[in-house]
Enzyme design. Structure first.
Site, short mmCIF file in Angstrom:
data_model
loop_
_atom_site.label_atom_id
_atom_site.label_comp_id
_atom_site.label_asym_id
_atom_site.label_seq_id
_atom_site.Cartn_x
_atom_site.Cartn_y
_atom_site.Cartn_z
N LEU A 127 -29.91 -16.88 24.08
CA LEU A 127 -29.65 -17.32 22.70
C LEU A 127 -28.14 -17.46 22.49
O LEU A 127 -27.66 -18.47 21.97
CB LEU A 127 -30.24 -16.30 21.70
CG LEU A 127 -29.94 -16.53 20.22
CD1 LEU A 127 -30.65 -17.79 19.71
CD2 LEU A 127 -30.38 -15.33 19.37
N THR A 128 -27.39 -16.44 22.95
CA THR A 128 -25.95 -16.37 22.67
C THR A 128 -25.17 -17.50 23.35
O THR A 128 -25.44 -17.84 24.50
CB THR A 128 -25.40 -15.01 23.13
OG1 THR A 128 -26.15 -13.99 22.47
CG2 THR A 128 -23.93 -14.85 22.80
N ALA A 155 -21.73 -18.91 19.24
CA ALA A 155 -22.92 -18.51 18.49
C ALA A 155 -23.38 -17.14 18.95
O ALA A 155 -24.18 -17.00 19.87
CB ALA A 155 -24.03 -19.54 18.67
N SER A 177 -24.01 -3.36 15.42
CA SER A 177 -24.35 -2.36 14.39
C SER A 177 -24.16 -2.97 13.00
O SER A 177 -24.89 -2.63 12.06
CB SER A 177 -23.47 -1.12 14.55
OG SER A 177 -23.85 -0.44 15.73
N GLU A 178 -23.20 -3.88 12.88
CA GLU A 178 -22.96 -4.53 11.59
C GLU A 178 -24.16 -5.40 11.20
O GLU A 178 -24.58 -5.41 10.04
CB GLU A 178 -21.68 -5.38 11.66
CG GLU A 178 -20.38 -4.57 11.80
CD GLU A 178 -20.19 -3.90 13.15
OE1 GLU A 178 -20.78 -4.36 14.15
OE2 GLU A 178 -19.45 -2.90 13.21
N GLN A 187 -15.68 14.84 26.45
CA GLN A 187 -14.72 15.83 25.94
C GLN A 187 -15.07 17.23 26.44
O GLN A 187 -14.20 17.98 26.87
CB GLN A 187 -14.72 15.78 24.39
CG GLN A 187 -13.62 16.60 23.75
CD GLN A 187 -12.23 16.01 23.99
OE1 GLN A 187 -12.10 14.83 24.28
NE2 GLN A 187 -11.21 16.83 23.91
N HIS A 212 -16.66 17.99 29.06
CA HIS A 212 -16.44 18.06 30.51
C HIS A 212 -14.95 18.14 30.84
O HIS A 212 -14.59 18.31 32.01
CB HIS A 212 -17.02 16.83 31.22
CG HIS A 212 -18.49 16.90 31.52
ND1 HIS A 212 -19.46 16.84 30.55
CD2 HIS A 212 -19.16 17.04 32.70
CE1 HIS A 212 -20.66 16.92 31.11
NE2 HIS A 212 -20.51 17.05 32.41
N GLY A 222 -11.19 17.24 31.86
CA GLY A 222 -10.64 16.27 32.81
C GLY A 222 -11.69 15.73 33.76
O GLY A 222 -11.68 14.55 34.12
N GLU A 235 -27.93 -7.47 21.27
CA GLU A 235 -29.17 -7.62 20.49
C GLU A 235 -28.94 -7.27 19.02
O GLU A 235 -29.76 -6.60 18.38
CB GLU A 235 -30.31 -6.83 21.14
CG GLU A 235 -30.57 -7.39 22.54
CD GLU A 235 -31.88 -7.00 23.15
OE1 GLU A 235 -32.85 -6.79 22.41
OE2 GLU A 235 -31.93 -6.92 24.38
#
Lengths: 383, 260
Positions: free
Chosen positions: A125-126, A130, A370-371, A340, A342, A344, A367
């Site tokens: 689709l993309t 678009a 989030s917006e 974090q 874990h 380094g 897909e």
């Protein structure tokens, strides 16, 4: 209300977990490092029916429900985000639209081998212009005699070069809607090897690096008019319906990544000693783990609810959007915290959480970003 | 061709063994799996189904929840499941178990009976051969490979440093080793079918030609005095050295501990 899984779902989880641990986990790091598509794993998944889980048996599938499919993607993604999205794109984005909108002939010709795992599916689709704005489509399909002639290109296509069957979208004309001229979009099934259909560049990605993400190029690509999926002008509806289902798959992938990162972090914090005791004995670690586990559980409930809604409701876009939005953001948050905790070591490629953090990011983008999910959810609230 | 596979639901020892205060296994607190040797036996039967269209029935004795292991076998491809469960059968040792299973098998049609070599919770390797004695049919144990030829079965029987090739006319019984094959996974669709499948449930009254005195705890010559988990060893020491240096290191350690 009973939150207990049914017997078949418990057994299916056992199966997916065992398969993921034995067949997928040992290769996850290598797949990421080499950016090689895990063909052998896909062949094993095909053999075991993982590529047709929610498709009815009469069309070569397993005859299970969307929840079982979501659990498969979840368990695979716990150990390898790449493998999770291969199954998700194939099932939700290619099998599902052919199952829902295909003619009987199309189902026999394309869905049966897809659901049996003899062929792999993809969805286009993309386009460069678009993404979220699907109306920006430039790819065109013109009917000439008994064939549609397709010209244009698609980008960021999951399973790109590895797939055999593609559901793609193209502009077939202009129509007037509410006094405005808009593009009429239609959907087509295109087979690999069709003259005029080729592949462009492979994307070099931050995460899910073993998934084959390619540009699809159509140059005077002629497909028989029988390959029109649904009716002329139904493309936008097919795309939106397909993405509603796809979002459940990606939500399950995000959930799995978050669960995988949490599991590894619990194990690591029990082993890692600082100031004479394990870091799991530090209250900061305990509080972080408590927050991570609570959010993962909430994400799981939303994902399972959306999967059940697909099984029982005509419309499930709202549930799918909520599940995808939340699970993706939880995946990003939990994997970041996992790195974090874990320290380094978490920043090195020796530890899985580094890969998981990179894999998690895409779930907030593809897909529907989030917006977009927030747009879908708020539109339903305010209609 | 009809094949009956005897399978057992056993505690998953990977998760650790738990005991009741009286020393018996706390089965309710432990995860369960299909016994690995039995699973290989089931896979062998399913390959006969793939190759010759054999009908595969799985048989187990146990608590009502042992039905789960039958459903797992059906999800892998078995056609039918039979559960033998009855309070009077509880506490059975290998003798009483083999008597029970033989009593059930007398009601069933079979060309081939396959059992695992042994179960990981008892490790006796007795039940399979005992069943063949009760049914008066040949047994070939420790099968690492098998094929069908006419009305006979040809089996590679594992032996210390070699294997024997044995042929037996069917009906006969084979005990399978986990090394026999790599068992297949369940399929998602197989799981859905297995959960709907009807399991045949038999009790004491359904067993044929078996004396009460040979069943359950009362019919068991073996009594367990005490059971305990294996003693866990320390993590050990891992060193990476060249072979010559490694030999010196090991010899030094053995001398230090007065072993040599």
């Amino acid at each position: 209300m009973d939150f207990t899984l049914r017997k078949e779902h418990e057994m299916a989880r056992t199966l997916f977990k065992e398969f993921a641990e034995k067949e997928v986990k040992p290769l996850a790091q290598e797949v990421d490092e080499t950016e090689e598509f895990p063909r052998e794993t896909v062949a094993k998944m095909a053999k075991n029916g993982f590529l047709g889980i929610p498709i009815p048996k009469e069309y070569g599938g397993q005859g299970c429900d969307p929840l079982t499919y979501a659990m498969c993607v979840e368990e695979l993604s716990k150990v390898c985000g790449t493998t999770g999205v291969i199954v998700s794109a194939h099932t939700s984005l290619c099998c599902d639209p052919i199952m829902t909108f295909g003619t009987e002939e199309q189902k026999q010709k394309y869905l049966v081998p897809l659901a049996k795992g003899e062929k792999l599916g993809a969805f286009g689709l993309t386009e460069p212009g678009a993404g979220t704005d699907a109306q920006g489509q430039q790819t065109k399909a013109v009917l000439e005699g008994d064939e549609y002639v397709i010209n244009g290109s698609k980008i960021f296509i999951t399973n790109g070069k590895e797939a055999d069957v593609y559901v793609i979208f193209a502009v077939t004309g202009m129509i007037e809607k509410k006094g405005r001229k808009i593009k009429e979009i239609s959907s087509f099934i295109v087979e690999k090897g069709t003259p005029g259909f080729s592949f462009g560049t492979k994307e070099k990605k931050m995460g899910i690096r073993g998934s084959s993400t390619y540009e699809l190029i159509f140059t005077d690509c002629r497909v028989p008019k029988e390959n029109l999926l649904g009716k002329v002008g139904q493309g936008f509806k097919i795309a939106m319906h397909t993405l509603d289902g796809g979002r459940i798959g990606i939500a399950a992938q995000a959930l799995g990544i978050a669960e995988g990162a949490l599991d590894r972090t619990i194990a690591y914090t029990k082993e890692r000693k600082q100031f004479g005791k394990s870091i799991a004995a530090q209250q900061n670690t305990q509080f972080q783990l408590a927050d991570m586990a609570t959010k993962v559980q909430a994400a799981q409930l939303l994902v399972y609810k959306a999967a059940m809604a697909k099984a029982t409701q005509k419309e499930y876009g709202f549930e799918a959007a909520q599940a995808k939005l939340y699970a993706a953001e939880v995946a990003m948050e939990v994997t970041t915290k996992a790195v974090q905790l874990h320290g380094g070591y978490g920043y090195t490629r020796e530890y899985d959480v580094e890969r998981m953090m990179r894999d998690a990011k895409i779930t907030e983008i593809y897909e529907g970003t989030s917006e977009v999910q927030r747009m879908v959810i708020s539109a339903a609230l305010l209609k | 061709m009809k094949v009956v596979v005897c399978i057992k639901q056993v505690p998953d020892t990977k998760g650790g063994v738990k005991f009741n205060p009286d020393g018996t296994l706390d089965r309710a607190a432990m995860m369960t799996i299909m016994n690995p040797d039995d699973k290989a036996g089931l896979e062998a039967a399913l390959r006969l189904k793939d190759q010759y269209g054999a009908e595969v029935t799985v048989l187990t004795m146990g608590l009502p929840k042992a039905e789960d292991v039958l459903r797992e076998a059906i999800a892998m491809g078995a056609d039918k499941g039979v559960l033998v469960t009855d309070r009077v059968l509880g506490g059975a040792d290998t003798w009483a178990t083999s008597q029970t299973l033989a009593g059930a098998l007398r009601n069933m049609e079979y060309d081939l009976i396959i059992t695992g070599r042994q179960a990981i919770d008892g490790d006796t390797a007795q039940v399979g051969p005992q069943i063949s004695e009760h049914l008066n049919i040949p047994v070939i144990s420790y099968a690492q490979n098998l094929k069908i030829e006419g009305d006979s079965v040809i089996v590679e029987r594992q032996f210390d440093d070699r294997y024997h090739v044995l042929k037996a006319k069917m009906p006969c019984l084979i005990t399978a080793l986990a090394e026999l094959n790599e068992p297949r996974y369940m399929t998602p669709g197989g799981i859905f079918d297995a959960c709907k499948a009807e399991i045949t449930v038999w009790g004491r009254a359904d067993l044929k030609d078996v004396e009460d005195s040979n069943l359950g705890l009362k019919g068991s010559p073996t009594q367990i005095a005490k059971a305990s988990d294996k003693v866990r060893k320390g993590a050990g020491e891992k060193v990476t050295l060249d072979p010559a240096e490694a030999v010196d290191y090991i010899v030094g350690k053995l001398k230090e501990k007065h072993v040599i």
